[in-house]
Motif scaffolding. Structure first.
Motif, mmCIF file in Angstrom:
data_model
loop_
_atom_site.group_PDB
_atom_site.id
_atom_site.type_symbol
_atom_site.label_atom_id
_atom_site.label_comp_id
_atom_site.label_asym_id
_atom_site.label_seq_id
_atom_site.Cartn_x
_atom_site.Cartn_y
_atom_site.Cartn_z
ATOM 1 N N ALA A 118 -14.988 5.825 2.984
ATOM 2 C CA ALA A 118 -16.307 5.353 2.550
ATOM 3 C C ALA A 118 -16.230 4.705 1.174
ATOM 4 C CB ALA A 118 -17.307 6.511 2.543
ATOM 5 N N ASP A 119 -15.448 5.290 0.265
ATOM 6 C CA ASP A 119 -15.257 4.686 -1.064
ATOM 7 C C ASP A 119 -14.665 3.285 -0.935
ATOM 8 O OD1 ASP A 119 -16.262 6.802 -2.505
ATOM 9 O OD2 ASP A 119 -14.307 7.605 -3.087
ATOM 10 N N MET A 120 -13.698 3.149 -0.055
ATOM 11 C CA MET A 120 -13.058 1.850 0.131
ATOM 12 C C MET A 120 -14.038 0.847 0.748
ATOM 13 S SD MET A 120 -9.255 3.049 1.281
ATOM 14 C CE MET A 120 -8.479 1.439 1.073
ATOM 15 N N LEU A 121 -14.822 1.295 1.702
ATOM 16 C CA LEU A 121 -15.798 0.408 2.332
ATOM 17 C C LEU A 121 -16.883 -0.008 1.339
ATOM 18 C CD1 LEU A 121 -16.222 2.108 5.835
ATOM 19 C CD2 LEU A 121 -14.656 0.274 5.160
ATOM 20 N N ASN A 122 -17.204 0.850 0.383
ATOM 21 C CA ASN A 122 -18.193 0.516 -0.640
ATOM 22 C C ASN A 122 -17.733 -0.616 -1.554
ATOM 23 O OD1 ASN A 122 -20.143 2.333 0.214
ATOM 24 N ND2 ASN A 122 -19.377 3.980 -1.098
ATOM 25 N N ASP A 180 -10.819 -4.593 8.362
ATOM 26 C CA ASP A 180 -9.960 -5.133 7.308
ATOM 27 C C ASP A 180 -8.801 -4.187 7.025
ATOM 28 O OD1 ASP A 180 -11.614 -7.414 6.699
ATOM 29 O OD2 ASP A 180 -12.956 -6.073 5.591
ATOM 30 N N LEU A 181 -9.106 -2.912 6.973
ATOM 31 C CA LEU A 181 -8.072 -1.920 6.690
ATOM 32 C C LEU A 181 -7.115 -1.765 7.863
ATOM 33 C CD1 LEU A 181 -10.318 0.656 4.841
ATOM 34 C CD2 LEU A 181 -8.568 -0.836 3.834
ATOM 35 N N GLN A 182 -7.637 -1.837 9.074
ATOM 36 C CA GLN A 182 -6.748 -1.780 10.232
ATOM 37 C C GLN A 182 -5.811 -2.981 10.244
ATOM 38 O OE1 GLN A 182 -9.849 -1.247 13.201
ATOM 39 N NE2 GLN A 182 -9.170 0.857 13.544
ATOM 40 N N HIS A 183 -6.342 -4.137 9.911
ATOM 41 C CA HIS A 183 -5.490 -5.336 9.822
ATOM 42 C C HIS A 183 -4.477 -5.208 8.693
ATOM 43 C CE1 HIS A 183 -7.258 -7.782 12.922
ATOM 44 N NE2 HIS A 183 -8.465 -7.711 12.390
ATOM 45 N N LEU A 184 -4.907 -4.668 7.565
ATOM 46 C CA LEU A 184 -3.986 -4.508 6.434
ATOM 47 C C LEU A 184 -2.822 -3.611 6.820
ATOM 48 C CD1 LEU A 184 -3.042 -4.708 3.501
ATOM 49 C CD2 LEU A 184 -4.696 -2.900 2.937
ATOM 50 N N GLU A 185 -3.096 -2.541 7.517
ATOM 51 C CA GLU A 185 -2.031 -1.606 7.863
ATOM 52 C C GLU A 185 -0.964 -2.272 8.727
ATOM 53 O OE1 GLU A 185 -0.152 1.959 7.248
ATOM 54 O OE2 GLU A 185 -1.779 0.966 6.200
ATOM 55 N N ARG A 186 -1.352 -3.203 9.577
ATOM 56 C CA ARG A 186 -0.392 -3.866 10.475
ATOM 57 C C ARG A 186 -0.148 -5.336 10.117
ATOM 58 N NH1 ARG A 186 1.290 -0.007 14.580
ATOM 59 N NH2 ARG A 186 -0.088 1.716 14.117
#
Length: 157
Positions: free
Chosen positions: A82-86, A93-99
């Motif tokens: 939630a902090d990151m989404l804020n 975006d985070l799922q794409h970043l991980e891969r």
């Protein structure tokens, strides 16, 4: 895609710079992988704290954690997400970043560089820097500067 803003762009640039300079990087460690390194910049948590939060939930890697994300659970990992989404991010975006898979970012790379490996530091740095460039361009495109004529008109008001 993420909402472009100075906080997020700065965090992406700092993440890439730290990785490029040799910050701890281990794709299988929730606190020092692609998302983990960005989480360190967007939160006050250390890589160990991020990893501990992830293990407490026991839902697997970042991709699985994001699939199961519940903003009202109160679980430490969900609070971290939630902090990151804020900061303007979306779970995708985070799922794409991980891969390293967001096609909008990959299309900006030279053709010979579009097949990035998610467990290779240099590829992560390239992806994050390219993402920051894209967000910066989007942010700058929203800024409307007055024309010279408009400035002259305002001087007479």
């Amino acid at each position: 895609m993420a909402q472009p803003n100075l906080t997020l762009i700065g965090a992406l640039r700092r993440t890439a710079a730290k990785l490029q300079k040799g910050a701890p990087y281990q794709w299988g460690h929730m606190g020092s992988c692609n998302c983990g390194n960005l989480a360190q910049e967007l939160t006050t948590l250390s890589k160990a704290e991020i990893h501990q939060n992830a293990l407490a939930v026991g839902r697997g890697d970042w991709h699985e954690q994001l699939n199961d994300y519940c903003p009202t659970s109160g679980l430490p990992m969900d609070l971290l997400i939630a902090d990151m989404l804020n900061s303007g991010l979306e779970t995708a975006d985070l799922q794409h970043l991980e891969r390293l898979t967001d096609r909008r970012i990959l299309e900006r790379l030279p053709k010979e560089k579009r097949y990035l490996r998610h467990n290779f530091r240099d590829d992560v740095v390239l992806y994050i820097n390219t993402w920051a460039d894209l967000l910066e361009e989007q942010l700058l495109a929203k800024i409307k500067l007055p024309t010279l004529e408009e400035m002259k008109m305002e001087a007479f008001v």
